[in-house]
Design a protein around this motif. Structure first.
Motif, mmCIF file in Angstrom:
data_model
loop_
_atom_site.group_PDB
_atom_site.id
_atom_site.type_symbol
_atom_site.label_atom_id
_atom_site.label_comp_id
_atom_site.label_asym_id
_atom_site.label_seq_id
_atom_site.Cartn_x
_atom_site.Cartn_y
_atom_site.Cartn_z
ATOM 1 N N PHE A 292 -3.929 12.627 -0.758
ATOM 2 C CA PHE A 292 -3.075 14.298 -1.268
ATOM 3 C C PHE A 292 -4.162 15.046 -2.030
ATOM 4 C CE2 PHE A 292 1.275 12.533 -0.914
ATOM 5 C CZ PHE A 292 1.146 12.481 0.170
ATOM 6 N N ARG A 293 -5.006 14.488 -2.600
ATOM 7 C CA ARG A 293 -6.557 15.325 -3.022
ATOM 8 C C ARG A 293 -7.485 15.725 -1.912
ATOM 9 N NH1 ARG A 293 -6.225 13.699 -9.370
ATOM 10 N NH2 ARG A 293 -4.255 14.443 -10.560
ATOM 11 N N LEU B 110 -7.084 -1.295 -6.302
ATOM 12 C CA LEU B 110 -7.978 -0.282 -6.501
ATOM 13 C C LEU B 110 -9.362 -0.459 -5.493
ATOM 14 C CD1 LEU B 110 -10.314 0.834 -9.121
ATOM 15 C CD2 LEU B 110 -10.667 -1.963 -8.866
ATOM 16 N N TYR B 111 -9.599 -1.507 -4.425
ATOM 17 C CA TYR B 111 -9.932 -1.204 -4.136
ATOM 18 C C TYR B 111 -10.308 -0.400 -2.758
ATOM 19 C CZ TYR B 111 -12.206 -5.854 -5.850
ATOM 20 O OH TYR B 111 -12.566 -6.761 -6.080
ATOM 21 N N ALA B 112 -8.659 -0.135 -2.357
ATOM 22 C CA ALA B 112 -8.281 0.614 -1.493
ATOM 23 C C ALA B 112 -8.097 1.897 -1.653
ATOM 24 C CB ALA B 112 -6.142 0.747 -1.390
ATOM 25 N N ARG B 113 -8.756 2.698 -3.115
ATOM 26 C CA ARG B 113 -9.244 3.604 -3.861
ATOM 27 C C ARG B 113 -10.321 3.848 -3.274
ATOM 28 N NH1 ARG B 113 -5.458 6.551 -7.572
ATOM 29 N NH2 ARG B 113 -8.133 6.936 -8.828
ATOM 30 N N GLU B 114 -11.709 3.321 -3.640
ATOM 31 C CA GLU B 114 -13.207 2.667 -3.180
ATOM 32 C C GLU B 114 -12.823 3.375 -1.817
ATOM 33 O OE1 GLU B 114 -13.962 -0.403 -5.131
ATOM 34 O OE2 GLU B 114 -14.298 -0.102 -7.023
ATOM 35 N N ARG C 39 4.594 -2.082 -11.719
ATOM 36 C CA ARG C 39 3.324 -2.167 -11.623
ATOM 37 C C ARG C 39 2.665 -1.885 -10.710
ATOM 38 N NH1 ARG C 39 -1.803 -4.371 -12.527
ATOM 39 N NH2 ARG C 39 -1.175 -6.189 -11.060
ATOM 40 N N VAL C 40 2.836 -2.677 -9.339
ATOM 41 C CA VAL C 40 2.035 -2.327 -8.642
ATOM 42 C C VAL C 40 2.343 -1.438 -7.728
ATOM 43 C CG1 VAL C 40 1.608 -3.617 -5.866
ATOM 44 C CG2 VAL C 40 1.573 -4.683 -8.642
ATOM 45 N N ILE C 41 3.288 -0.665 -7.725
ATOM 46 C CA ILE C 41 3.877 1.015 -6.472
ATOM 47 C C ILE C 41 3.729 1.672 -7.229
ATOM 48 C CG2 ILE C 41 5.942 1.701 -6.148
ATOM 49 C CD1 ILE C 41 5.644 -0.739 -5.085
ATOM 50 N N TRP C 42 3.956 1.833 -8.756
ATOM 51 C CA TRP C 42 2.891 2.289 -9.280
ATOM 52 C C TRP C 42 1.248 3.237 -9.591
ATOM 53 C CZ3 TRP C 42 4.115 6.928 -12.279
ATOM 54 C CH2 TRP C 42 3.295 7.585 -13.193
ATOM 55 N N GLN C 43 0.449 1.816 -9.301
ATOM 56 C CA GLN C 43 -0.211 2.376 -8.466
ATOM 57 C C GLN C 43 -0.976 2.838 -7.494
ATOM 58 O OE1 GLN C 43 -1.700 -1.928 -9.827
ATOM 59 N NE2 GLN C 43 -2.817 -1.176 -11.494
ATOM 60 N N ILE C 44 0.425 1.929 -6.296
ATOM 61 C CA ILE C 44 0.181 2.434 -5.085
ATOM 62 C C ILE C 44 0.265 3.711 -5.416
ATOM 63 C CG2 ILE C 44 1.232 2.645 -2.604
ATOM 64 C CD1 ILE C 44 1.585 -0.541 -3.785
ATOM 65 N N SER C 45 1.263 4.467 -5.981
ATOM 66 C CA SER C 45 1.589 5.631 -5.875
ATOM 67 C C SER C 45 0.485 6.672 -6.181
ATOM 68 C CB SER C 45 2.647 6.326 -7.080
ATOM 69 O OG SER C 45 2.843 5.956 -8.468
ATOM 70 N N SER C 46 -0.574 5.948 -7.040
ATOM 71 C CA SER C 46 -1.927 7.160 -7.452
ATOM 72 C C SER C 46 -2.368 6.464 -6.547
ATOM 73 C CB SER C 46 -2.191 5.847 -8.766
ATOM 74 O OG SER C 46 -2.591 4.681 -8.420
ATOM 75 N N PHE C 47 -2.881 5.764 -5.524
ATOM 76 C CA PHE C 47 -3.688 5.671 -4.292
ATOM 77 C C PHE C 47 -2.902 7.133 -3.466
ATOM 78 C CE2 PHE C 47 -3.265 5.490 0.337
ATOM 79 C CZ PHE C 47 -4.900 4.844 0.905
#
Length: 350
Positions: free
Chosen positions: A329-330, A287-291, A316-324
């Motif tokens: 890319f966006r 979450l902090y990485a996304r911010e 769960r963590v791997i899935w969250q990292i994929s969202s990062f």
């Protein structure tokens, strides 16, 4: 008051000893100790004012600022202006770091209960009165209240968890505080006797010495909870926490604390709690990485991602990292579009 289970404190940790004070009825009830280091003058003034508005007098409350070798001098000026002779001041000659300064606060505390209040946090009306009721009604080693999280301007942006509906001792608190840091410093006071018996904060920790301490205390003593929101924890970009996050030093230390504090439980329970804590804080690191990716850039964000993977790599963590990476890319795509649009709108010179 006696230690409940002294065998749980591992000797390998070797926390610094805290000087034992003699029993003396003339000691104040409270020691409000305010550690400072290059504080922002208006934040420190607000901190002092919030305490002085509840001041029961010097016989009941010691108020002292402990400076950790600040390189500028707003501290003494603010104390003179706001403290008006009521606030004592002790200045260190060199910077010794967070945990060492907190230990100096405890050492200099003369009261039966020690409240370490940071230079940019505040207490709300009723804090000392309500927490004193919990101290006098129980054998708790620590008492804390619900608190608000504020931004740099003091606006509330969140509130801490409600652990029980009415004031009282908490059940199963050691397990809960092992999995997650649930208490910020402005909201908690600890008996000085507890520090004398268990030792001070670990100097090797720079980000989470408080979390380790609350776990150590919870392994030995009950905690009293006051459900009223009576303190404010201020978050801002110049805080030590924000600076450590840029280099993922926060994640590295959380991993160290999790490994240390499993020793406060049986081997089997310690492993279960450590697994839960690692998963939780890996998710927060993502979450902090996304911010950071949005606000600062890829490099500090990537450091948080690597820290998350070192903490935990369950699905769960791997899935969250994929969202990062989707977000990354966006952002790249959006920048490319703006660059191409800027070039297509540029005038053509013949």
């Amino acid at each position: 008051m006696t230690v409940l289970r002294p065998r749980l404190i591992p000797s390998s940790l070797k926390p610094p000893a805290i000087r034992v004070l003699p029993v003396d009825d003339s000691r104040p009830f409270w020691s409000v100790m305010i550690p400072t280091y290059n504080p922002q003058a208006d934040f420190l003034a607000a901190t002092l004012q919030s305490v002085l508005q509840q001041d029961p007098g010097p016989e009941q409350m010691q108020i002292e600022v402990i400076d950790d070798g600040s390189t500028d001098d707003p501290v003494s000026e603010v104390i003179r202006r706001v403290g008006a002779g009521r606030v004592a001041f002790h200045a260190g000659t060199q910077n010794r770091g967070l945990a060492n300064t907190w230990n100096r606060c405890v050492e200099r505390a003369r009261g039966n209960w020690v409240h370490i209040l940071h230079q940019d946090d505040v207490v709300l009306p009723g804090f000392y009165e309500r927490l004193r009721q919990g101290a006098e009604q129980s054998d708790a080693g620590a008492i804390f209240c619900r608190y608000a999280v504020t931004d740099s301007k003091g606006h509330w942006v969140g509130i801490s968890e409600l652990h029980r509906e009415s004031a009282g001792l908490l059940d199963n608190w050691h397990a809960r505080i092992t999995v997650q840091q649930l208490i910020q410093c402005p909201a908690i006071a600890v008996r000085r006797l507890v520090y004398e018996q268990l030792g001070g904060f670990l100097p090797q920790l720079h980000y989470a010495p408080d979390w380790e301490m609350w776990q150590r205390v919870a392994s030995q003593f009950p905690f009293w909870f006051e459900p009223s929101i009576l303190a404010c924890y201020r978050g801002h970009p110049n805080s030590a926490t924000s600076r450590m996050r840029l280099d993922a030093a926060d994640v590295r230390e959380l991993r160290e604390v999790i490994d240390l504090t499993t020793a406060y439980h049986s081997l089997a329970r310690g492993r279960v709690f450590a697994r839960k804590a690692r998963s939780l804080y890996a998710g927060l690191a993502v979450l902090y990485a996304r911010e950071l990716l949005v606000e600062t850039g890829f490099r500090p964000a990537w450091k948080q991602i690597l820290g998350a993977l070192r903490l935990c790599h369950d699905r769960r963590v791997i899935w969250q990292i994929s969202s990062f990476f989707v977000l990354w890319f966006r952002i790249i795509g959006s920048r490319l579009k703006r660059r191409m649009k800027s070039k297509s709108n540029a005038p053509i010179h013949s």
